[in-house]
Design an enzyme around this catalytic site. Sequence first.
Site, PDB file in Angstrom:
ATOM      1  CB  THR A   8      -0.937   0.019   1.223  1.00  0.00           C
ATOM      2  OG1 THR A   8      -0.147  -0.095   2.404  1.00  0.00           O
ATOM      3  CG2 THR A   8      -1.944  -1.117   1.162  1.00  0.00           C
ATOM      4  CB  CYS A   9       4.353   1.913   0.688  1.00  0.00           C
ATOM      5  SG  CYS A   9       5.645   3.159   0.607  1.00  0.00           S
ATOM      6  CG  ASP A  10       1.135   6.285  -2.851  1.00  0.00           C
ATOM      7  OD1 ASP A  10       0.438   5.304  -3.199  1.00  0.00           O
ATOM      8  OD2 ASP A  10       0.648   7.347  -2.429  1.00  0.00           O
TER       9      ASP A  10
END
Length: 114
Positions: A8-10
Amino acid sequence: MIFIGLKTCDTCRKARKALDAAGVSYDAVDIRADGLTEAQIETIIAGAGRAAAINTRSTTWRGLTETERAQAGDDASAVRLLMAHPTLMRRPVIMAEDAIHLGWTPAVQSKLGL
């Protein structure tokens, strides 16, 4: 090469996309879904340093109590803190050719030949 991050980390998504586009093969480890062993965290801290491995600008860090933050004062305590709160780790962590790279900065990209 081992790529450690969060799905979920950009920043992790950007890094994986760039690695995929360059045809770089890697084993992906999601710190939330897969977790890290104590030995892996010790290796990251030993290679990158305690201060670099813990993201003190993260939401998780801001949510810690002062007592919990003080636990990051030495390497052994930092390992325990990261075991309890894996999202505190600066991401992504890329372990390649006996080197540990933290983050997805232009310097890291150039060291990886991207």
